[in-house]
Design a protein around this motif. Sequence first.
Motif, mmCIF file in Angstrom:
data_model
loop_
_atom_site.group_PDB
_atom_site.id
_atom_site.type_symbol
_atom_site.label_atom_id
_atom_site.label_comp_id
_atom_site.label_asym_id
_atom_site.label_seq_id
_atom_site.Cartn_x
_atom_site.Cartn_y
_atom_site.Cartn_z
ATOM 1 N N PRO A 230 46.386 78.785 -22.090
ATOM 2 C CA PRO A 230 46.824 79.367 -23.370
ATOM 3 C C PRO A 230 47.692 80.597 -23.159
ATOM 4 O O PRO A 230 47.500 81.365 -22.214
ATOM 5 C CB PRO A 230 45.505 79.724 -24.061
ATOM 6 C CG PRO A 230 44.483 79.781 -22.973
ATOM 7 C CD PRO A 230 44.932 78.819 -21.919
ATOM 8 N N GLU A 231 48.628 80.750 -24.078
ATOM 9 C CA GLU A 231 49.539 81.898 -24.001
ATOM 10 C C GLU A 231 48.788 83.207 -24.216
ATOM 11 O O GLU A 231 49.078 84.224 -23.586
ATOM 12 C CB GLU A 231 50.627 81.724 -25.067
ATOM 13 C CG GLU A 231 51.678 82.823 -25.074
ATOM 14 C CD GLU A 231 52.699 82.627 -26.163
ATOM 15 O OE1 GLU A 231 53.581 83.496 -26.314
ATOM 16 O OE2 GLU A 231 52.616 81.615 -26.897
ATOM 17 N N ALA A 232 47.836 83.174 -25.127
ATOM 18 C CA ALA A 232 47.051 84.373 -25.429
ATOM 19 C C ALA A 232 45.581 83.991 -25.536
ATOM 20 O O ALA A 232 45.242 82.892 -25.995
ATOM 21 C CB ALA A 232 47.521 85.013 -26.727
ATOM 22 N N VAL A 233 44.718 84.893 -25.089
ATOM 23 C CA VAL A 233 43.269 84.683 -25.150
ATOM 24 C C VAL A 233 42.634 85.977 -25.625
ATOM 25 O O VAL A 233 42.986 87.065 -25.171
ATOM 26 C CB VAL A 233 42.690 84.298 -23.769
ATOM 27 C CG1 VAL A 233 41.175 84.122 -23.869
ATOM 28 C CG2 VAL A 233 43.342 83.032 -23.221
ATOM 29 N N SER A 234 41.700 85.847 -26.545
ATOM 30 C CA SER A 234 40.958 87.012 -27.007
ATOM 31 C C SER A 234 39.500 86.626 -27.151
ATOM 32 O O SER A 234 39.180 85.487 -27.512
ATOM 33 C CB SER A 234 41.497 87.497 -28.359
ATOM 34 O OG SER A 234 40.754 88.606 -28.816
ATOM 35 N N GLU A 291 35.620 83.072 -28.383
ATOM 36 C CA GLU A 291 36.874 83.157 -27.646
ATOM 37 C C GLU A 291 37.917 82.346 -28.405
ATOM 38 O O GLU A 291 37.630 81.258 -28.915
ATOM 39 C CB GLU A 291 36.735 82.647 -26.213
ATOM 40 C CG GLU A 291 37.999 82.915 -25.369
ATOM 41 C CD GLU A 291 37.760 82.745 -23.882
ATOM 42 O OE1 GLU A 291 37.231 83.698 -23.269
ATOM 43 O OE2 GLU A 291 38.091 81.670 -23.348
ATOM 44 N N PHE A 292 39.132 82.887 -28.452
ATOM 45 C CA PHE A 292 40.228 82.273 -29.186
ATOM 46 C C PHE A 292 41.392 82.025 -28.226
ATOM 47 O O PHE A 292 41.744 82.903 -27.431
ATOM 48 C CB PHE A 292 40.689 83.190 -30.327
ATOM 49 C CG PHE A 292 39.564 83.668 -31.208
ATOM 50 C CD1 PHE A 292 39.093 82.881 -32.238
ATOM 51 C CD2 PHE A 292 38.978 84.912 -30.981
ATOM 52 C CE1 PHE A 292 38.046 83.321 -33.046
ATOM 53 C CE2 PHE A 292 37.935 85.362 -31.781
ATOM 54 C CZ PHE A 292 37.465 84.567 -32.819
ATOM 55 N N GLY A 298 48.647 83.221 -33.499
ATOM 56 C CA GLY A 298 47.558 82.319 -33.846
ATOM 57 C C GLY A 298 46.198 82.892 -33.496
ATOM 58 O O GLY A 298 45.248 82.794 -34.288
ATOM 59 N N VAL A 299 46.105 83.497 -32.327
ATOM 60 C CA VAL A 299 44.843 84.094 -31.892
ATOM 61 C C VAL A 299 44.435 85.225 -32.833
ATOM 62 O O VAL A 299 43.261 85.345 -33.222
ATOM 63 C CB VAL A 299 44.962 84.600 -30.442
ATOM 64 C CG1 VAL A 299 43.845 85.580 -30.102
ATOM 65 C CG2 VAL A 299 44.949 83.432 -29.480
#
Length: 475
Positions: A230-234, A291-292, A298-299
């Motif tokens: 994924p491009e971004a993870v939070s 977790e997203f 989007g995240v």
Amino acid sequence: MNHPHPAPVDLAAAKRPFPDALLAALKALLGERVSTAAAVREHHGRDESPFDPIAPDAVAYAHSTEEVVQIVRLCARYDVPIIPYGAGSSLEGHLLAVQGGLTIDLSEMNQIVSVNAEDLTVTVQPGISRKTLNEGLRDTGLFFPIDPGADASIGGMCATRASGTNAVRYGTMRENVLGLTVVLADGRVIKTGSRARKSSAGYDLTRLFVGSEGTLGIITEATVRLYPQPEAVSAAVCAFSSMGDAVQCVIETIQLGVPVARVEFVDGLAIRAINQHSKFTLTESPTLFFEFHGSPTGVHEQAETVQALASEHGGQGFEWATQQEERSRLWSARHNAYFAMLQLKPGCRAVTTDVCVPISRLTECVVETEQDLKASPLPCPIVGHVGDGNFHVAILVDPDKPEELLEAERLNQRIVERAIAMGGTCTGEHGVGLHKMGFLVSEHGEDAIDVMRSIKAALDPRNLLNPGKIFRMPA
């Protein structure tokens, strides 16, 4: 339903002889990769289940499909059982040599065979662990998402139809295994499936072997799906005043279609264990770990939606972890929860159980389970992949106190019977092994179990492959 604690010692009375001629033939084939040393045998006769070890007669380390074929043919010649072994992390007695025999250790078959990045697939040998696989994929921009917590082998994950923390978004091994190479009980080698995304060609043999727990064949290669990193993870953590509020928040998140990658439930007792073990300072109350995955926008939108839902259900202290180091520390603590929980009662064993119910019944199931556990004198922390209706209970017992084992099995029976009555299953991901055999009839019915026995008899008529697991065969 009368479901007493299984007694492997009694099962071991059916042990088959292990001929000297077979041992000699195996040593001629594999040399020092065959062992009868007590320490090696005992290591391969235990898993993370509450059962006492039952060691095999010998252990053979295979390095190729061809060696597995030769080992299987030798064991078939002498009518000796074979138990496949990967990482030894199973929880329900899958590895115990209840009829003696040979453990075939596949851990040294641990290579990536081929990566097909354009097709988002990888073919691997069965002994490679999920962490090693993802390390090998790091430079491709892809990853394998199935994450059962333990650093399990891919072959073992196929055999138990594993899932884990990411299943709510990426599915389980059932959805992510495209094809297998399998050695049958008579030494034949078959290839199931293909690298194509779908097929209408004949019976789905891949799904037959996924979840068969080593009773139908020995997996020597697997082709599995990959996903773009994924491009971004939070990640985020949020505490609630009650289990019901926390689980209801998850249900509404799923029903709204928020594509969370992970959503884990940890009760207050388990949080206490995590705090002690991993040096955290989380509030000791029912807690959700989120977790997203996606684009940065989007995240952010997913997280805002979930935070609003959590607030509606009394969620407090919504804490973010956006840096990789922070996220890794958080999920490492969650993955180590099992070992942390064991420290709540030093010297204990955990009688683990996991069930899965339709998401609409999850709150009811978890709350009623909590009431049962609070009425018990045993510490019983709960954790769960509640995004897909699956939760786990670790019932901590003193192995020297039979009354505690009986109490653990009483609780296990209550938990499982409730889940089945709600349209769920006796095991969401641990598998049947020895421990859940008594519940299969209640879940599936006698006729379905007879069909399973017929399949077993057709593929393994002499009952050589991991005998005594899932269900008992007629004498």
